[in-house]
Scaffold this motif. Structure first.
Motif, PDB file in Angstrom:
ATOM      1  N   HIS A 175       0.860  -1.328  -0.104  1.00  0.00           N
ATOM      2  CA  HIS A 175      -0.090  -0.168  -0.325  1.00  0.00           C
ATOM      3  C   HIS A 175       0.819   1.057   0.548  1.00  0.00           C
ATOM      4  N   LEU A 176       2.354   0.953   0.378  1.00  0.00           N
ATOM      5  CA  LEU A 176       2.319   2.779   0.981  1.00  0.00           C
ATOM      6  C   LEU A 176       3.846   2.270  -0.296  1.00  0.00           C
ATOM      7  N   VAL A 188       5.205   6.091  -1.930  1.00  0.00           N
ATOM      8  CA  VAL A 188       4.932   6.709  -0.670  1.00  0.00           C
ATOM      9  C   VAL A 188       5.764   7.598  -0.523  1.00  0.00           C
ATOM     10  N   ASP A 189       5.622   9.398   0.093  1.00  0.00           N
ATOM     11  CA  ASP A 189       6.614   9.669   0.666  1.00  0.00           C
ATOM     12  C   ASP A 189       6.019  10.278   1.324  1.00  0.00           C
ATOM     13  N   ALA A 190       4.954  10.712   1.517  1.00  0.00           N
ATOM     14  CA  ALA A 190       4.702  11.288   2.903  1.00  0.00           C
ATOM     15  C   ALA A 190       3.092  10.494   2.857  1.00  0.00           C
ATOM     16  N   VAL A 191       2.849  10.239   4.168  1.00  0.00           N
ATOM     17  CA  VAL A 191       1.298  10.670   4.803  1.00  0.00           C
ATOM     18  C   VAL A 191       0.592  11.569   5.062  1.00  0.00           C
ATOM     19  N   GLU A 215       2.094   2.973  12.886  1.00  0.00           N
ATOM     20  CA  GLU A 215       3.198   2.142  12.612  1.00  0.00           C
ATOM     21  C   GLU A 215       3.639   1.259  11.326  1.00  0.00           C
ATOM     22  N   ALA A 216       2.831   1.310  10.497  1.00  0.00           N
ATOM     23  CA  ALA A 216       2.793   1.307   8.774  1.00  0.00           C
ATOM     24  C   ALA A 216       4.251   2.135   8.672  1.00  0.00           C
ATOM     25  N   ASN A 228       7.644   1.545   7.574  1.00  0.00           N
ATOM     26  CA  ASN A 228       8.312   1.591   6.065  1.00  0.00           C
ATOM     27  C   ASN A 228       9.008   3.052   5.899  1.00  0.00           C
ATOM     28  N   SER A 229       9.747   3.595   7.087  1.00  0.00           N
ATOM     29  CA  SER A 229      10.907   4.956   6.769  1.00  0.00           C
ATOM     30  C   SER A 229      10.097   5.486   5.953  1.00  0.00           C
TER      31      SER A 229
END
Length: 417
Positions: free
Chosen positions: A146-147, A150-153, A176-177, A181-182
């Motif tokens: 899913h991530l 992806v650079d940022a959430v 947590e995810a 995944n940094s």
């Protein structure tokens, strides 16, 4: 006679002048109780757009994720606003009740595509449970797939400050995810309508579930941004991992501020009264008693066919409606109480629950739902009610843990108590 008329005229002029002066003074001193005086994190685009400009971002959002215009009656959805500002949104993660906030409590939701923007929507409450996680409380968590890319959430959801209201569990799992995944996460803070008090038993490990992940009381008195800081700082994430966290703070807010939610945060919290009563009434969800789902007075009334009519005079019949397709005791007359005019609470009130158990004609069925202990956060509360303890006696049993929590909480507060 003329003299008397003059005296009355002078008196009326004096009163009118005084009223005008008070009105003028009130206008010059805006109260933090006015929603348009509190500036939510989403509105402060100057503080977070530089952090996401030119990046692929994922947004955790629902119907409450909005940017207000001149007042809280006018707004645009965060996703639409970001797209208009040239931000690239690769996907949206949706919590319980879905991206548009219309699904039933506990209803499994599938992935879909937003018809307006064409952006993929990943459900974090339904079929997309992470199969690599065995504990039930880690199911609803973004996977590495899913991530990917992806650079940022960006997280922006209106919470109501109650442990078993699952938006903070979604926040926990997303943090947590991101940590694993940094990926940095930015939380756009919003006011807590129940932020003016802290109360209730602190969650015990053996009742941990998606209705409660952190060791906090039922009402924890923090904004969602403050809660994120505490989750990170106290290393509550799996294996003690910490995420790269930024909180975009509120302006003109304290924990004493009252805040009327401009948008319904979930289908069965329709107004301020329901939100105020929700922490105290939701424990009925783990019993034979209905909290008004299937009516237009959700979490403002309660009742059951098994409560006596001579004591519980208010009646209602739950029927399928928006947010409750199959309500408890559907089609049956329930006898209970109407609390819609009750005084606003500044502490939990379980006396309604205690009295209902004492009055029910079906005590063996009262606690038939397994959810009760998960909502309570321990196994003791059910036993205490069955033993006939009073509200004051029960309250005394959680004070030591509550005092310890308040000490921990103080380290992460961003706003004055």
């Amino acid at each position: 006679m003329v003299k008397r008329i003059l005296q009355i005229t002078v008196l009326l002029l004096f009163v009118a002048t005084l009223c005008c002066r008070q009105s003028s003074e009130n206008k010059k001193s805006p109260s933090v109780n006015k929603n348009n005086y509190i500036v939510v994190g989403a509105n402060q685009t100057e503080n977070y757009i530089p952090l996401i400009k030119g990046k692929n971002i994922a947004v955790v959002a629902n119907n409450t994720s909005v940017i207000f215009k001149s007042d809280t009656k006018q707004y645009t959805h965060l996703v639409d606003s970001l797209l208009s500002l040239g931000i690239h949104i690769s996907k949206v993660f949706a919590p319980e009740h879905g991206f548009r906030g219309a699904a039933d409590a506990g209803e499994d939701l599938t992935d879909t595509t937003d018809t307006k923007t064409g952006i993929p929507i990943i459900s974090l409450y339904g079929e997309n449970k992470n199969p690599s996680q065995k504990q039930i409380y880690n199911y609803r968590k973004p996977t590495p797939e899913h991530l990917k890319n992806v650079d940022a959430v960006l997280f922006d959801i209106q919470d109501v400050g109650v442990r078993f209201y699952t938006y903070i569990s979604t926040l926990h799992n997303v943090m947590e995810a991101c940590a694993e995944n940094s990926i940095p996460i930015i939380v756009l803070d919003r006011p807590n309508p129940n932020g003016h008090y802290v109360d209730g038993p602190v969650l015990e490990k053996d009742t941990k579930s998606f209705a409660g992940l952190g060791p906090i009381p039922i009402v924890y008195g923090m904004t969602i941004g403050e809660y994120a800081l505490m989750t990170n700082g106290e290393k509550w994430l799996n294996n003690g991992v910490k995420c790269d966290l930024t909180v975009i703070t509120l302006k003109n807010y304290t924990h004493k501020s009252t805040y009327s939610l401009p948008l319904r945060p979930s289908p069965n919290l329709p107004n301020d009264k329901s939100i105020n009563l929700y922490p105290s009434l939701c424990l009925f969800e783990g019993t034979d008693v209905s909290c008004g789902r299937g009516t237009d007075m959700q979490f403002q009334i309660f009742g059951s066919p098994n409560l006596p009519k001579d004591t519980y005079h208010f009646t209602f019949i739950p029927q399928p409606n928006f947010g409750s397709k199959n309500p408890k005791h559907m089609g049956q007359e329930c006898h209970g109480l109407n609390l819609s005019k009750a005084k606003d609470l500044d502490q939990l009130n379980f006396s309604w629950l205690i009295d209902a158990y004492a009055a029910t004609s079906e005590k063996d069925k009262f606690f038939e739902y397994e959810a009760f202990n998960k909502l309570a956060g321990n196994t003791k509360l059910k036993q205490q009610i069955e033993q006939g303890l009073s509200m004051d006696e029960i309250r005394e049993t959680w004070q030591t843990d509550l005092t310890a929590f308040k000490k921990t909480r103080a380290k992460y507060l961003l706003y004055n108590d």
